[in-house]
Design a protein around this motif. Structure first.
Motif, short mmCIF file in Angstrom:
data_model
loop_
_atom_site.label_atom_id
_atom_site.label_comp_id
_atom_site.label_asym_id
_atom_site.label_seq_id
_atom_site.Cartn_x
_atom_site.Cartn_y
_atom_site.Cartn_z
N ALA A 102 0.86 -1.19 0.00
CA ALA A 102 0.00 0.00 0.00
C ALA A 102 0.89 1.23 0.00
O ALA A 102 1.87 1.31 0.75
CB ALA A 102 -0.92 0.00 1.22
N CYS A 103 0.55 2.22 -0.87
CA CYS A 103 1.43 3.38 -1.07
C CYS A 103 0.72 4.67 -0.73
O CYS A 103 -0.52 4.76 -0.79
CB CYS A 103 1.91 3.41 -2.52
N THR A 104 1.50 5.68 -0.36
CA THR A 104 0.93 7.02 -0.13
C THR A 104 0.41 7.57 -1.45
O THR A 104 1.03 7.41 -2.50
CB THR A 104 2.00 7.96 0.44
N ASP A 105 -0.75 8.25 -1.40
CA ASP A 105 -1.37 8.79 -2.61
C ASP A 105 -0.56 9.95 -3.17
O ASP A 105 -0.39 10.08 -4.39
CB ASP A 105 -2.80 9.25 -2.31
N GLN A 106 -0.08 10.82 -2.30
CA GLN A 106 0.66 12.00 -2.74
C GLN A 106 2.04 12.01 -2.09
O GLN A 106 2.21 11.54 -0.96
CB GLN A 106 -0.09 13.28 -2.37
N GLY A 107 2.99 12.52 -2.85
CA GLY A 107 4.33 12.61 -2.30
C GLY A 107 4.47 13.76 -1.31
O GLY A 107 3.72 14.73 -1.34
N VAL A 108 5.43 13.62 -0.42
CA VAL A 108 5.75 14.69 0.54
C VAL A 108 7.15 15.21 0.22
O VAL A 108 7.98 14.49 -0.33
CB VAL A 108 5.67 14.20 1.99
N VAL A 109 7.39 16.47 0.56
CA VAL A 109 8.67 17.11 0.27
C VAL A 109 9.26 17.64 1.58
O VAL A 109 8.58 18.35 2.33
CB VAL A 109 8.52 18.26 -0.75
N ILE A 110 10.50 17.29 1.84
CA ILE A 110 11.21 17.79 3.02
C ILE A 110 11.92 19.09 2.63
O ILE A 110 12.71 19.11 1.69
CB ILE A 110 12.23 16.76 3.52
N LEU A 111 11.60 20.14 3.36
CA LEU A 111 12.23 21.44 3.12
C LEU A 111 13.00 21.82 4.39
O LEU A 111 12.45 22.45 5.30
CB LEU A 111 11.16 22.49 2.79
#
Length: 886
Positions: free
Chosen positions: A475-484
């Protein structure tokens, strides 16, 4: 001896742990053995390294290999086992248990092997099997060594046939000849055991001449049998079998009896002839091993194998062993039929579980696990692996403080040990084979990615693991996240007319965004480099907030910025230098004074020589941090003054005022101070009109005194061109005193002792006093002619004129009936007069007295400064009679 560092031995782990556990050994008996640790291990770091390495091996074996069931058992107990090993008290208690078990084995072996010097390696292996794997080969070996028993394989003995039936007849014949063995008979009749046919023939001929009766018959029988064996090349073998049998029988009386027999006269020296080891100790030990450690019979071997199959739940192997026996003992046939029925039932259940794999994998796994509890089926492990667990239902990822928290909802998998594996992908969701492992084998439904890459779009996939077997899909995350990530090492510094900033960009960032704000105003973006900025568009002495955000360019071209970090700085004003520092002495106290600057604080530094610093220059505080010594106050002082102790070493000093404002220092005008002469004490200034009289106590031993004064500030030294100086001797001072005519204004006087030392002028500490001198002006009132008009009012002219050339301030003419006014507010205002130009020394102003027509006479006039206060000019009537109007 330095202990060797711990390392994982895969072969030893399989031999000492996995295989015994699969055969029923309880790993709780010896946790040190489970983690391949010496029993005396107490080092926490070594225990942690071993626990991690063994856990990886367990996880690997739960997925594939021959010991998946054993690996699952160890995995189930891993947490409790490692807690026991890491806790000092629990570890010590467990060690005591292991030592007790070893002592039990040592006691058993001590009783069994008390008369033996050594045992063969096959015996060690048999002990491991005998105690069902409870002890390893190394442990048994260590215990045997502790009992002073070496492990040594015996020398090989030639194969010995069993003695033929003729031996019973032969023994009877030997007994009639008073011989115990055929060997002793041959040695008594012949030179050696290896007799020849000729020797036998000669002996038989001799018997016919000397023997008779039973003796002749018995020896003829013996010689006939020896001749037959010799012809068939069996004599040595028969003699060897006779001796080995004799030695074996002696073993009933212990190894010492065997060694005694070997050393007897009819044996010693003849071993090589019988193809036996010629070393008596080697032969004795070989006989001991034959008697004490001989292999079991074939019947016992299948029975042991059968019991081993039952212990390992190998029902099919046990049934095959029973089927292979031609004759079974009573009860074994019933056991065979029972096993056949069990195997048939297991086959039915296996077929049913196989049918459930596609429609209901969880039910199939449950059925397979029940079967595994009854029978060891090699295909069950592979079947369980085919039944993949369901993946998690939903996966979400959130960013917090540079880390990613991944959470998911569990799927339908319930049977077995359910854990999860989390993978990270950059730019796209990761698969099982293509992804960075972020968390392995976690039992919770959340995991933290503590160090994710910045400036990339990250996706997370979670797989369900059942006893290490992964789900087919993740199972995968629907949207990516970005580390800033934010910039680090941010420093904001304010300077004179500018603010500067420095920082370090985090990995992945390509630039920085800087905004400035002040007093809640809207933020303004300013020009900045990737790691610094210099802002000159600022106003002095104001505080600014700067927010620096790291900018990232994503692979798709989008630019994202972090929230940013803030820093504050205040712009710096230019400090004003002190140019009128004055120093005097009051008894044992130095009195230092100056005009306080508008901003900043003033430090007074003491130097041994004139400081090489340009007055009026502004430098950084760091550049003057170690210049001179700061003069400290010994009394409470107000602004612009300092009271310090007088130096007692009688030397020449320079005092330098420094105006400190934030990070800048303004260098003032240095003032010399010389303590080689005594100070002037009791200095007083008395104003006598435009003249100031100075008095003081003459400094003891001083030949003369220097008096200096300056208008508007203190003299900065004897070379101050803006000051006036005069010298006085004690005689002059005593005869005429010191009176100084001065123009109006504030004047500062310094008085110090003066002398010459080696042709060089020397001046003592100056005494300082201030006095204000007012200018002098005369005023008068003159009548004018009558003004044309109905009433004919009389006009007057006011004339004010400076006596000493001082500029005249605005004045006010005040009148009062019969009495002279005392100040500008004591009476009625008649007129205000102002000089025609700045600095003018004469004022003329006309006025009338119509407002006093009904006022009792005389009307008395006076002129005062128009502004409140004492004023800068003293106003004196030229003729008071002209100021009374009748």
């Amino acid at each position: 001896m330095v202990a060797r560092p711990w390392s994982f031995d895969a072969a030893r782990f399989e031999e000492d742990v996995l295989r015994p556990v699969s055969h029923g050994w309880d790993p709780a008996d010896n946790l040190f053995r489970c983690y391949l640790l010496p029993i005396d291990t107490d080092d926490e770091e070594t225990i942690t390294v071993a626990a991690d390495a063994v856990q990886r091996a367990i996880n690997k074996n739960t997925i594939k290999g021959h010991y998946t069931v054993a690996a699952r058992i160890l995995k189930h107990r891993h947490k409790a086992a490692t807690e026991t090993l890491r806790h000092d008290d629990a570890r010590a208690a467990h060690r005591s248990q292991v030592v007790t078990n070893r002592r039990f084995l040592a006691a058993v072996l001590r009783g069994e092997l008390k008369d033996l010097p050594a045992v063969p390696a096959t015996f060690v292996a048999s002990l491991v099997e005998r105690f069902a794997g409870r002890f390893t080969m190394d442990e048994v070996t260590e215990i045997l060594v502790g009992l002073r028993l070496s492990i040594r394989d015996p020398v090989a003995l030639p194969a010995s046939r069993e003695l033929p039936r003729e031996w019973s007849e032969l023994r009877g014949a030997l007994g009639l000849l008073d011989q115990a063995t055929l060997r002793s008979y041959l040695l008594a009749r012949f030179p050696a055991l290896a007799v020849t046919p000729a020797q036998l023939a000669d002996r038989k001929t001799a018997l016919s001449k000397t023997a008779s009766g039973e003796a002749l018959t018995a020896e003829t029988t013996v010689l006939g049998r020896v001749k037959t064996w010799q012809r068939e090349d069996q004599l040595v073998g028969q003699l060897r079998a006779e001796l080995v049998g004799q030695l074996t029988e002696a073993m009933a009386f212990g190894q010492a009896a065997v060694q005694t027999l070997i050393r007897s006269s009819d044996v010693a020296g003849h071993l090589r002839e019988l193809d036996l080891p010629d070393n008596p100790d080697d032969l004795a030990y070989a006989i001991v091993c034959v008697v004490r450690f001989a292999p079991t019979s074939s019947v016992a071997s299948w029975r042991i194998a059968y019991e081993g199959c039952l212990a390992a739940r190998d029902l099919r192997g046990a049934l095959a062993l029973l089927d292979a026996q031609p004759h079974l003992q009573p009860g074994d046939d019933k056991q065979r039929d029972h096993l056949r029925h069990q195997v048939a039932e297991i086959d039915e259940r296996l077929a049913h579980a196989r049918a459930l794999e596609d429609s209901d994998p969880e039910a199939a796994v449950g059925e397979y696990q029940q079967i595994a509890k009854i029978s060891h089926e090699p295909d069950v492990d592979e079947a369980v692996r085919r039944c993949r667990p369901a993946p998690p239902r939903q996966v979400g990822a959130t960013v917090h403080e540079g880390r990613v928290l991944v959470r998911w909802s569990p799927g339908d998998a319930k049977i077995g040990t359910i854990t999860y594996r989390v993978l990270r992908g950059v730019g796209s969701p990761p698969s099982w084979a293509a992804g960075t492992p972020m968390a392995e084998d976690v039992a919770e439904t959340e995991a933290v990615d503590a160090d994710p890459p910045a400036g990339q779009r990250l996706f997370y996939t979670v797989y369900t693991l059942r006893d290490g077997n992964p789900s087919a899909e993740g199972a995968c995350t629907d949207q990516g996240v970005v580390i800033l990530r934010e910039v680090t090492g941010l420093e904001i510094r304010g300077g004179e007319g500018l603010v500067e900033g420095l920082w370090r960009l985090p990995d992945g960032a390509h630039s920085a965004r800087v905004t400035r704000s002040n007093d809640g105003a809207a933020a303004t973006r300013i020009t900045a480099g990737s790691t610094s900025f210099r802002d000159v568009d600022v106003r002095p002495d104001l505080a600014y907030e700067y927010r620096v955000a790291a900018e990232y360019r994503l692979p798709d071209g989008e630019v994202r910025a972090s929230d940013g970090r803030s820093g504050f700085a205040r712009t710096q004003s230019r400090p004003d230098p002190v140019r009128d520092l004055a120093v005097g002495q009051d008894g044992e106290t130095l009195v230092v004074s100056w005009t306080p600057p508008a901003r900043g604080t003033v430090q007074v530094r003491v130097f041994d020589r004139r400081p090489d610093l340009r007055p009026g220059s502004v430098v950084a505080t760091t550049s003057l941090r170690s210049a001179g010594n700061e003069l400290t106050s010994v009394l409470s002082s107000g602004p612009g003054e300092l009271h310090a102790a007088v130096p007692s070493d009688g030397r020449q000093y320079w005092l330098l005022p420094l105006t400190v404002l934030d990070d800048l220092i303004a260098v003032g005008q240095a003032c010399e101070m010389d303590t080689r002469l005594p100070p002037v004490l009791g200095l007083r200034a008395v104003r006598l009109g435009p003249t100031v009289r100075l008095t003081w106590q003459w400094p003891k031993g001083a030949p003369e005194v220097v008096v200096g004064w300056k208008r508007g500030g203190a003299p900065t030294g004897l070379d101050d061109s803006g000051a006036t100086y005069r010298r006085y001797t004690l005689a002059t001072y005593a005869q005429r005193g010191v009176e100084v005519p001065l123009a109006s204004g504030n004047h500062t006087f310094i008085v110090c002792a003066a002398a010459h030392a080696s042709g060089t002028p020397v001046y003592g500490p100056p005494a300082v006093v201030q006095e204000r001198v007012r200018g002098r002006a005369r005023y008068d009132v003159q009548p004018l002619g009558r003004r044309i008009g109905a009433r004919g009012s009389r006009r007057y002219r006011l004339i004010v004129e400076s006596v000493d050339g001082s500029s005249l301030p605005p004045v006010r003419l005040v009148a009062r009936s019969r009495l002279a006014p005392l100040d500008a507010s004591d009476g009625d205002r008649v007129a205000d007069a102002v000089a025609a130009a700045d600095g003018a020394a004469r004022i003329e102003q006309e006025f009338d007295l119509d407002q006093f027509r009904n006022t009792p006479r005389p009307i008395v006039l006076r002129v005062f400064p128009a502004e409140a206060g004492i004023g800068t000019v003293e106003l004196v009537p030229a003729d008071p009679r002209n100021l009374e109007i009748g």
